[in-house]
Design a protein around this motif. Structure first.
Motif, PDB file in Angstrom:
ATOM      1  N   GLN A 169     -42.383 -20.167 103.124  1.00  0.00           N
ATOM      2  CA  GLN A 169     -43.758 -20.582 102.982  1.00  0.00           C
ATOM      3  C   GLN A 169     -44.461 -20.387 101.459  1.00  0.00           C
ATOM      4  N   SER A 170     -44.055 -19.268 101.191  1.00  0.00           N
ATOM      5  CA  SER A 170     -44.435 -18.894  99.809  1.00  0.00           C
ATOM      6  C   SER A 170     -43.816 -19.813  98.653  1.00  0.00           C
ATOM      7  N   GLU A 171     -42.858 -20.581  98.647  1.00  0.00           N
ATOM      8  CA  GLU A 171     -42.226 -21.520  97.763  1.00  0.00           C
ATOM      9  C   GLU A 171     -42.334 -22.919  98.284  1.00  0.00           C
ATOM     10  N   TYR A 172     -43.036 -22.984  99.540  1.00  0.00           N
ATOM     11  CA  TYR A 172     -43.189 -24.655 100.066  1.00  0.00           C
ATOM     12  C   TYR A 172     -42.008 -25.160 100.321  1.00  0.00           C
ATOM     13  N   PHE A 173     -40.821 -24.598 100.695  1.00  0.00           N
ATOM     14  CA  PHE A 173     -39.780 -25.297 100.905  1.00  0.00           C
ATOM     15  C   PHE A 173     -39.645 -26.469 101.897  1.00  0.00           C
ATOM     16  N   SER A 174     -39.039 -27.471 101.661  1.00  0.00           N
ATOM     17  CA  SER A 174     -39.188 -28.589 102.612  1.00  0.00           C
ATOM     18  C   SER A 174     -37.988 -28.311 103.606  1.00  0.00           C
ATOM     19  N   LYS A 175     -37.857 -29.346 104.748  1.00  0.00           N
ATOM     20  CA  LYS A 175     -36.916 -28.966 105.803  1.00  0.00           C
ATOM     21  C   LYS A 175     -35.467 -29.187 104.960  1.00  0.00           C
ATOM     22  N   GLU A 176     -35.291 -29.923 104.049  1.00  0.00           N
ATOM     23  CA  GLU A 176     -34.068 -30.093 103.609  1.00  0.00           C
ATOM     24  C   GLU A 176     -33.653 -29.082 102.816  1.00  0.00           C
ATOM     25  N   THR A 177     -34.504 -28.076 102.073  1.00  0.00           N
ATOM     26  CA  THR A 177     -34.105 -26.912 101.467  1.00  0.00           C
ATOM     27  C   THR A 177     -34.005 -25.833 102.504  1.00  0.00           C
ATOM     28  N   ILE A 178     -34.592 -25.702 103.543  1.00  0.00           N
ATOM     29  CA  ILE A 178     -34.534 -24.786 104.458  1.00  0.00           C
ATOM     30  C   ILE A 178     -33.083 -24.775 105.164  1.00  0.00           C
ATOM     31  N   ARG A 179     -32.770 -26.230 105.470  1.00  0.00           N
ATOM     32  CA  ARG A 179     -31.366 -26.608 105.936  1.00  0.00           C
ATOM     33  C   ARG A 179     -30.479 -25.892 105.074  1.00  0.00           C
ATOM     34  N   LYS A 180     -30.551 -26.260 103.681  1.00  0.00           N
ATOM     35  CA  LYS A 180     -29.516 -25.797 102.710  1.00  0.00           C
ATOM     36  C   LYS A 180     -29.422 -24.236 103.007  1.00  0.00           C
ATOM     37  N   PHE A 181     -30.096 -23.429 102.980  1.00  0.00           N
ATOM     38  CA  PHE A 181     -30.291 -21.978 102.819  1.00  0.00           C
ATOM     39  C   PHE A 181     -29.783 -21.435 104.238  1.00  0.00           C
ATOM     40  N   GLN A 182     -30.118 -22.203 105.321  1.00  0.00           N
ATOM     41  CA  GLN A 182     -29.892 -21.738 106.800  1.00  0.00           C
ATOM     42  C   GLN A 182     -28.390 -22.012 107.164  1.00  0.00           C
ATOM     43  N   SER A 183     -27.951 -22.933 106.652  1.00  0.00           N
ATOM     44  CA  SER A 183     -26.508 -23.491 106.868  1.00  0.00           C
ATOM     45  C   SER A 183     -25.384 -22.725 105.822  1.00  0.00           C
ATOM     46  N   LYS A 184     -25.975 -21.935 104.853  1.00  0.00           N
ATOM     47  CA  LYS A 184     -25.222 -21.416 104.041  1.00  0.00           C
ATOM     48  C   LYS A 184     -24.200 -20.291 104.737  1.00  0.00           C
ATOM     49  N   GLU A 185     -22.948 -20.104 104.363  1.00  0.00           N
ATOM     50  CA  GLU A 185     -22.213 -19.264 105.128  1.00  0.00           C
ATOM     51  C   GLU A 185     -22.448 -17.929 104.340  1.00  0.00           C
ATOM     52  N   GLY A 186     -23.227 -16.875 104.976  1.00  0.00           N
ATOM     53  CA  GLY A 186     -23.474 -15.827 104.022  1.00  0.00           C
ATOM     54  C   GLY A 186     -25.066 -15.872 103.668  1.00  0.00           C
ATOM     55  N   ARG A 187     -25.398 -14.887 102.719  1.00  0.00           N
ATOM     56  CA  ARG A 187     -26.869 -14.719 102.297  1.00  0.00           C
ATOM     57  C   ARG A 187     -26.844 -15.286 100.794  1.00  0.00           C
ATOM     58  N   LYS A 188     -28.123 -15.843 100.506  1.00  0.00           N
ATOM     59  CA  LYS A 188     -28.333 -15.797  98.898  1.00  0.00           C
ATOM     60  C   LYS A 188     -28.448 -14.546  98.509  1.00  0.00           C
ATOM     61  N   GLY A 189     -27.719 -14.061  97.200  1.00  0.00           N
ATOM     62  CA  GLY A 189     -28.111 -13.001  96.381  1.00  0.00           C
ATOM     63  C   GLY A 189     -28.069 -13.122  95.087  1.00  0.00           C
ATOM     64  N   LYS A 190     -28.576 -11.965  94.417  1.00  0.00           N
ATOM     65  CA  LYS A 190     -28.535 -11.856  92.865  1.00  0.00           C
ATOM     66  C   LYS A 190     -27.075 -11.852  92.425  1.00  0.00           C
ATOM     67  N   SER A 191     -26.533 -12.534  91.647  1.00  0.00           N
ATOM     68  CA  SER A 191     -25.052 -12.688  90.996  1.00  0.00           C
ATOM     69  C   SER A 191     -24.975 -12.247  89.559  1.00  0.00           C
ATOM     70  N   ILE A 192     -24.378 -11.232  89.156  1.00  0.00           N
ATOM     71  CA  ILE A 192     -24.251 -10.617  87.626  1.00  0.00           C
ATOM     72  C   ILE A 192     -22.662 -10.199  87.504  1.00  0.00           C
ATOM     73  N   SER A 193     -22.490 -10.049  86.403  1.00  0.00           N
ATOM     74  CA  SER A 193     -21.386  -9.609  85.666  1.00  0.00           C
ATOM     75  C   SER A 193     -20.063 -10.255  86.427  1.00  0.00           C
ATOM     76  N   THR A 194     -20.027 -11.617  85.970  1.00  0.00           N
ATOM     77  CA  THR A 194     -19.055 -12.303  86.089  1.00  0.00           C
ATOM     78  C   THR A 194     -17.951 -12.031  84.771  1.00  0.00           C
ATOM     79  N   THR A 195     -16.696 -11.423  85.380  1.00  0.00           N
ATOM     80  CA  THR A 195     -15.604 -11.046  84.595  1.00  0.00           C
ATOM     81  C   THR A 195     -14.325 -11.476  85.119  1.00  0.00           C
ATOM     82  N   LYS A 196     -13.235 -11.348  84.122  1.00  0.00           N
ATOM     83  CA  LYS A 196     -11.965 -11.962  84.698  1.00  0.00           C
ATOM     84  C   LYS A 196     -11.328 -10.464  85.361  1.00  0.00           C
TER      85      LYS A 196
END
Length: 340
Positions: free
Chosen positions: A238-265
Protein backbone atom coordinates in the motif's frame (compact mmCIF):
# COMPACT_ATOMS: atom_id res chain seq x y z
CA UNK A 1 16.60 2.23 21.16
CA UNK A 2 17.27 -0.47 23.72
CA UNK A 3 19.19 -3.72 23.32
CA UNK A 4 18.06 -6.84 25.12
CA UNK A 5 20.82 -8.40 27.18
CA UNK A 6 22.92 -10.90 25.22
CA UNK A 7 22.81 -13.29 28.16
CA UNK A 8 19.51 -14.44 26.74
CA UNK A 9 21.27 -15.62 23.57
CA UNK A 10 21.95 -19.04 25.07
CA UNK A 11 18.24 -19.38 25.65
CA UNK A 12 17.61 -18.38 22.03
CA UNK A 13 20.12 -20.87 20.67
CA UNK A 14 18.54 -23.64 22.72
CA UNK A 15 15.16 -22.90 21.23
CA UNK A 16 16.44 -22.66 17.67
CA UNK A 17 17.89 -26.12 18.02
CA UNK A 18 15.26 -27.84 20.11
CA UNK A 19 11.83 -26.32 19.30
CA UNK A 20 9.21 -28.59 17.90
CA UNK A 21 9.01 -27.96 14.15
CA UNK A 22 5.31 -28.72 13.77
CA UNK A 23 3.58 -25.84 11.93
CA UNK A 24 -0.03 -24.78 11.78
CA UNK A 25 -1.00 -25.40 8.20
CA UNK A 26 -4.73 -24.78 8.28
CA UNK A 27 -4.36 -21.03 7.62
CA UNK A 28 -1.82 -21.22 4.81
CA UNK A 29 -2.93 -19.25 1.74
CA UNK A 30 -1.94 -20.26 -1.77
CA UNK A 31 -0.24 -17.78 -4.09
CA UNK A 32 -3.46 -17.00 -5.95
CA UNK A 33 -5.39 -16.60 -2.70
CA UNK A 34 -2.80 -14.14 -1.40
CA UNK A 35 -2.72 -12.14 -4.63
CA UNK A 36 -6.52 -11.83 -4.66
CA UNK A 37 -6.73 -10.98 -0.96
CA UNK A 38 -3.87 -8.45 -0.95
CA UNK A 39 -5.07 -6.77 -4.16
CA UNK A 40 -8.49 -6.22 -2.60
CA UNK A 41 -6.85 -4.33 0.27
CA UNK A 42 -4.67 -1.96 -1.81
CA UNK A 43 -6.26 1.40 -2.58
CA UNK A 44 -5.30 3.48 -5.58
CA UNK A 45 -5.12 7.27 -5.43
CA UNK A 46 -5.04 10.10 -7.93
CA UNK A 47 -1.90 11.45 -6.26
CA UNK A 48 0.58 8.79 -5.05
CA UNK A 49 3.56 10.54 -3.41
CA UNK A 50 6.78 8.60 -2.99
CA UNK A 51 9.58 9.72 -0.68
CA UNK A 52 13.10 8.57 -1.54
CA UNK A 53 16.55 8.85 0.03
CA UNK A 54 19.85 8.77 -1.84
CA UNK A 55 23.17 8.37 -0.02
CA UNK A 56 26.81 8.48 -1.15
CA UNK A 57 29.58 7.58 1.31
CA UNK A 58 32.43 5.20 2.05
CA UNK A 59 31.44 5.10 5.71
CA UNK A 60 29.15 2.75 7.56
CA UNK A 61 25.78 4.15 8.49
CA UNK A 62 22.23 3.47 9.61
CA UNK A 63 19.13 5.36 8.49
CA UNK A 64 16.05 5.44 10.70
CA UNK A 65 12.68 6.99 9.86
CA UNK A 66 10.50 7.63 12.91
CA UNK A 67 12.72 5.22 14.84
CA UNK A 68 12.40 2.45 12.24
CA UNK A 69 15.65 1.28 10.54
CA UNK A 70 15.09 1.55 6.79
CA UNK A 71 18.71 0.82 5.83
CA UNK A 72 21.91 -0.38 7.49
CA UNK A 73 25.31 -0.35 5.78
CA UNK A 74 28.27 -1.99 7.50
CA UNK A 75 30.70 -3.11 4.85
CA UNK A 76 33.94 -2.38 3.03
CA UNK A 77 32.05 -1.75 -0.21
CA UNK A 78 30.94 1.86 -0.94
CA UNK A 79 27.55 2.70 0.51
CA UNK A 80 25.82 4.28 -2.48
CA UNK A 81 22.11 3.57 -2.29
CA UNK A 82 18.70 4.91 -3.25
CA UNK A 83 15.60 3.65 -1.48
CA UNK A 84 11.92 4.35 -0.92
CA UNK A 85 11.03 5.18 2.68
CA UNK A 86 7.22 5.14 2.40
CA UNK A 87 6.88 1.84 4.37
CA UNK A 88 8.15 3.75 7.44
CA UNK A 89 5.69 6.63 6.93
CA UNK A 90 2.51 5.56 8.71
CA UNK A 91 0.48 8.75 8.12
CA UNK A 92 0.76 12.33 6.94
CA UNK A 93 2.39 14.93 9.15
CA UNK A 94 5.68 15.53 10.91
CA UNK A 95 8.34 12.84 10.44
CA UNK A 96 11.85 12.26 11.78
CA UNK A 97 14.95 11.17 9.88
CA UNK A 98 17.89 9.99 11.97
CA UNK A 99 21.34 9.35 10.48
CA UNK A 100 23.97 7.40 12.39
CA UNK A 101 27.40 7.60 10.80
CA UNK A 102 30.17 5.18 11.77
CA UNK A 103 33.85 4.69 10.82
CA UNK A 104 34.62 3.02 7.51
CA UNK A 105 36.55 -0.20 6.93
CA UNK A 106 40.21 -0.06 5.92
CA UNK A 107 41.84 -1.99 3.06
CA UNK A 108 42.40 -4.98 5.42
CA UNK A 109 38.60 -5.14 5.95
CA UNK A 110 38.95 -3.99 9.57
CA UNK A 111 36.68 -1.23 10.78
CA UNK A 112 38.50 1.90 11.92
CA UNK A 113 38.02 2.99 15.51
CA UNK A 114 37.17 6.59 14.69
CA UNK A 115 35.76 8.72 11.94
CA UNK A 116 38.20 10.62 9.74
CA UNK A 117 38.43 14.26 8.71
CA UNK A 118 38.54 12.96 5.15
CA UNK A 119 35.17 11.24 5.46
CA UNK A 120 32.41 12.23 3.09
CA UNK A 121 28.67 11.72 3.51
CA UNK A 122 25.99 13.08 1.19
CA UNK A 123 22.26 12.54 1.76
CA UNK A 124 19.37 13.74 -0.34
CA UNK A 125 15.68 13.22 0.33
CA UNK A 126 13.28 13.82 -2.55
CA UNK A 127 9.55 13.67 -3.01
CA UNK A 128 8.15 12.42 -6.30
CA UNK A 129 4.78 10.96 -7.33
CA UNK A 130 3.39 8.36 -9.67
CA UNK A 131 1.52 9.84 -12.63
CA UNK A 132 0.44 7.98 -15.78
CA UNK A 133 2.74 5.08 -14.95
CA UNK A 134 5.91 7.14 -14.43
CA UNK A 135 7.47 9.22 -11.68
CA UNK A 136 7.22 12.99 -11.74
CA UNK A 137 10.22 15.31 -11.50
CA UNK A 138 11.39 15.05 -7.87
CA UNK A 139 11.21 17.85 -5.33
CA UNK A 140 14.22 18.19 -3.01
CA UNK A 141 13.21 17.90 0.66
CA UNK A 142 16.55 17.50 2.46
CA UNK A 143 20.05 18.09 1.14
CA UNK A 144 22.81 17.31 3.63
CA UNK A 145 26.56 16.99 3.29
CA UNK A 146 28.88 16.22 6.18
CA UNK A 147 30.34 19.64 7.01
CA UNK A 148 34.09 20.22 7.01
CA UNK A 149 34.00 23.51 8.89
CA UNK A 150 32.11 25.08 11.78
CA UNK A 151 29.65 27.83 10.91
CA UNK A 152 29.70 31.52 11.85
CA UNK A 153 26.83 33.57 13.28
CA UNK A 154 25.25 33.76 9.83
CA UNK A 155 25.31 30.01 9.27
CA UNK A 156 28.14 30.23 6.75
CA UNK A 157 31.24 27.97 6.85
CA UNK A 158 34.11 29.45 8.85
CA UNK A 159 37.12 28.18 6.89
CA UNK A 160 39.44 28.97 9.78
CA UNK A 161 37.63 26.49 12.04
CA UNK A 162 37.73 22.94 10.61
CA UNK A 163 35.69 20.27 12.38
CA UNK A 164 37.73 17.47 13.94
CA UNK A 165 36.01 14.09 13.58
CA UNK A 166 39.10 12.04 14.41
CA UNK A 167 38.06 11.37 18.04
CA UNK A 168 34.45 10.46 17.26
CA UNK A 169 33.37 6.84 16.79
CA UNK A 170 29.79 7.82 15.95
CA UNK A 171 27.99 10.86 14.59
CA UNK A 172 24.22 11.25 14.91
CA UNK A 173 22.22 13.77 12.91
CA UNK A 174 18.45 14.32 13.09
CA UNK A 175 16.16 16.05 10.60
CA UNK A 176 12.45 16.80 10.79
CA UNK A 177 10.33 16.92 7.66
CA UNK A 178 6.67 16.89 6.71
CA UNK A 179 5.22 14.13 4.55
CA UNK A 180 1.87 14.28 2.79
CA UNK A 181 0.57 10.83 1.88
CA UNK A 182 -2.96 9.62 1.01
CA UNK A 183 -2.89 6.37 2.98
CA UNK A 184 -2.73 5.65 6.71
CA UNK A 185 -1.10 2.50 8.09
CA UNK A 186 -1.60 1.06 11.56
CA UNK A 187 1.97 -0.29 11.60
CA UNK A 188 3.31 -0.28 15.15
CA UNK A 189 1.27 2.75 16.27
CA UNK A 190 -0.89 0.61 18.57
CA UNK A 191 1.58 -2.19 19.29
CA UNK A 192 2.48 -3.35 22.78
CA UNK A 193 5.54 -1.95 24.56
CA UNK A 194 7.89 -4.93 24.38
CA UNK A 195 10.15 -3.56 27.11
CA UNK A 196 7.29 -4.28 29.54
CA UNK A 197 6.94 -7.92 28.49
CA UNK A 198 8.62 -10.53 30.66
CA UNK A 199 12.02 -11.08 29.02
CA UNK A 200 11.93 -14.85 29.31
CA UNK A 201 8.44 -15.08 27.80
CA UNK A 202 9.44 -12.67 25.01
CA UNK A 203 12.57 -14.66 24.24
CA UNK A 204 10.53 -17.86 24.03
CA UNK A 205 8.17 -16.29 21.52
CA UNK A 206 10.91 -14.72 19.39
CA UNK A 207 13.00 -17.89 19.37
CA UNK A 208 10.08 -19.98 18.27
CA UNK A 209 9.09 -17.47 15.58
CA UNK A 210 12.58 -17.33 14.07
CA UNK A 211 12.93 -21.09 14.22
CA UNK A 212 9.61 -21.50 12.37
CA UNK A 213 10.52 -18.95 9.68
CA UNK A 214 13.98 -20.44 9.11
CA UNK A 215 12.57 -23.96 9.00
CA UNK A 216 9.94 -22.92 6.44
CA UNK A 217 12.55 -21.18 4.27
CA UNK A 218 14.87 -24.18 4.32
CA UNK A 219 11.95 -26.47 3.43
CA UNK A 220 10.97 -24.06 0.59
CA UNK A 221 7.53 -23.80 2.16
CA UNK A 222 7.05 -20.37 0.59
CA UNK A 223 3.25 -20.31 0.84
CA UNK A 224 3.53 -20.71 4.60
CA UNK A 225 6.31 -18.10 4.83
CA UNK A 226 4.46 -15.56 2.68
CA UNK A 227 1.31 -16.10 4.73
CA UNK A 228 3.32 -15.16 7.83
CA UNK A 229 4.24 -11.91 6.05
CA UNK A 230 0.69 -11.27 4.80
CA UNK A 231 -0.24 -8.23 6.91
CA UNK A 232 3.26 -6.76 6.63
CA UNK A 233 3.14 -7.13 2.84
CA UNK A 234 -0.26 -5.42 2.64
CA UNK A 235 1.15 -2.34 4.38
CA UNK A 236 4.34 -2.41 2.32
CA UNK A 237 2.49 -2.72 -0.97
CA UNK A 238 0.00 0.00 0.00
CA UNK A 239 2.75 2.44 0.93
CA UNK A 240 4.32 2.02 -2.51
CA UNK A 241 0.99 1.76 -4.40
CA UNK A 242 1.80 -1.60 -6.02
CA UNK A 243 -0.29 -2.73 -8.96
CA UNK A 244 -1.75 -6.23 -9.10
CA UNK A 245 0.99 -7.16 -11.59
CA UNK A 246 3.70 -6.06 -9.15
CA UNK A 247 1.95 -7.87 -6.29
CA UNK A 248 1.89 -11.02 -8.40
CA UNK A 249 5.62 -10.72 -9.10
CA UNK A 250 6.50 -10.52 -5.41
CA UNK A 251 4.02 -13.14 -4.23
CA UNK A 252 5.05 -15.62 -6.93
CA UNK A 253 8.74 -15.37 -6.08
CA UNK A 254 10.30 -18.47 -4.57
CA UNK A 255 11.68 -17.08 -1.36
CA UNK A 256 11.70 -13.57 0.04
CA UNK A 257 13.06 -10.35 -1.40
CA UNK A 258 16.08 -9.24 0.64
CA UNK A 259 18.99 -6.84 0.61
CA UNK A 260 21.88 -8.35 -1.36
CA UNK A 261 25.49 -7.31 -0.75
CA UNK A 262 29.06 -8.54 -1.04
CA UNK A 263 29.09 -10.32 -4.37
CA UNK A 264 32.51 -12.00 -4.56
CA UNK A 265 34.06 -15.00 -6.28
CA UNK A 266 33.63 -18.18 -4.28
CA UNK A 267 36.07 -21.10 -4.08
CA UNK A 268 33.52 -23.36 -5.70
CA UNK A 269 31.05 -23.28 -8.57
CA UNK A 270 28.63 -25.63 -6.80
CA UNK A 271 25.29 -24.00 -6.05
CA UNK A 272 24.75 -23.59 -2.31
CA UNK A 273 22.31 -21.75 -0.05
CA UNK A 274 23.18 -21.66 3.64
CA UNK A 275 21.05 -19.94 6.28
CA UNK A 276 22.84 -17.53 8.63
CA UNK A 277 23.96 -18.91 11.97
CA UNK A 278 22.33 -17.25 14.98
CA UNK A 279 25.54 -17.67 17.01
CA UNK A 280 26.69 -14.06 16.69
CA UNK A 281 23.43 -12.15 16.94
CA UNK A 282 21.47 -9.91 19.29
CA UNK A 283 17.98 -8.50 19.68
CA UNK A 284 17.26 -4.83 19.08
CA UNK A 285 14.17 -2.77 19.86
CA UNK A 286 12.91 0.10 17.72
CA UNK A 287 10.01 2.57 17.49
CA UNK A 288 9.65 3.24 21.22
CA UNK A 289 10.14 -0.45 22.04
CA UNK A 290 7.23 -1.59 19.86
CA UNK A 291 9.24 -3.34 17.14
CA UNK A 292 11.96 -5.96 17.58
CA UNK A 293 14.28 -8.02 15.41
CA UNK A 294 17.37 -10.21 15.56
CA UNK A 295 20.51 -8.70 13.98
CA UNK A 296 24.15 -9.65 13.46
CA UNK A 297 26.08 -8.23 16.42
CA UNK A 298 29.56 -7.81 14.92
CA UNK A 299 31.69 -8.05 11.79
CA UNK A 300 30.85 -6.92 8.25
CA UNK A 301 27.20 -7.92 8.67
CA UNK A 302 26.74 -5.95 11.89
CA UNK A 303 23.29 -4.42 12.24
CA UNK A 304 21.80 -6.36 9.32
CA UNK A 305 18.98 -8.85 9.70
CA UNK A 306 19.99 -12.24 11.10
CA UNK A 307 17.25 -13.83 9.00
CA UNK A 308 18.84 -14.58 5.65
CA UNK A 309 21.39 -16.72 3.90
CA UNK A 310 24.68 -16.95 2.04
CA UNK A 311 24.17 -17.83 -1.58
CA UNK A 312 26.55 -19.23 -4.21
CA UNK A 313 25.07 -19.14 -7.70
CA UNK A 314 25.85 -21.29 -10.74
CA UNK A 315 28.57 -18.84 -11.80
CA UNK A 316 30.42 -19.27 -8.51
CA UNK A 317 29.54 -15.80 -7.19
CA UNK A 318 28.93 -15.50 -3.44
CA UNK A 319 26.63 -12.99 -1.77
CA UNK A 320 24.71 -12.47 1.45
CA UNK A 321 20.95 -11.94 1.41
CA UNK A 322 19.42 -10.16 4.43
CA UNK A 323 15.64 -10.57 4.75
CA UNK A 324 13.62 -8.19 6.91
CA UNK A 325 11.90 -9.86 9.85
CA UNK A 326 10.58 -7.15 12.17
CA UNK A 327 8.20 -8.39 14.83
CA UNK A 328 5.60 -6.73 17.07
CA UNK A 329 2.71 -7.70 19.33
CA UNK A 330 -0.55 -6.02 18.23
CA UNK A 331 -2.51 -4.18 20.89
CA UNK A 332 -4.64 -6.60 22.91
CA UNK A 333 -2.72 -9.65 21.65
CA UNK A 334 -0.05 -11.80 23.25
CA UNK A 335 1.38 -13.24 20.06
CA UNK A 336 4.13 -11.92 17.81
CA UNK A 337 3.42 -10.98 14.19
CA UNK A 338 5.62 -9.73 11.37
CA UNK A 339 5.17 -6.00 10.87
CA UNK A 340 7.82 -5.41 8.16
Amino acid sequence: MKIINKLYYLFLLFFLVSCNSQEKTENIMSTEERITYISSKIKKYKDEPLYQIEIETLNNFEILINGFPVYTHNHLLPGTIKLNINPALLKSGSQNLEVKLYPRYNSQNIQNEFLSNKDSFILKMEKTSWKDGSLEEPELIINYELPKYKTDNHGEPDYEKPIDYSKQNELIKNFNFTAKIPYELKGWSESEDLSKVDKEILMNKISNFYYTAIDAFKAKNYDYLNTLYLNADIEWYQSEYFSKETIRKFQSKEGRKGKSISTTKANTTLYEQKMFSQKDSKLELYCDNRVIRLVHSSGPNKGNSAFGYEDIDQNGMKREIFIDLFLHIPKGSKELEIIR
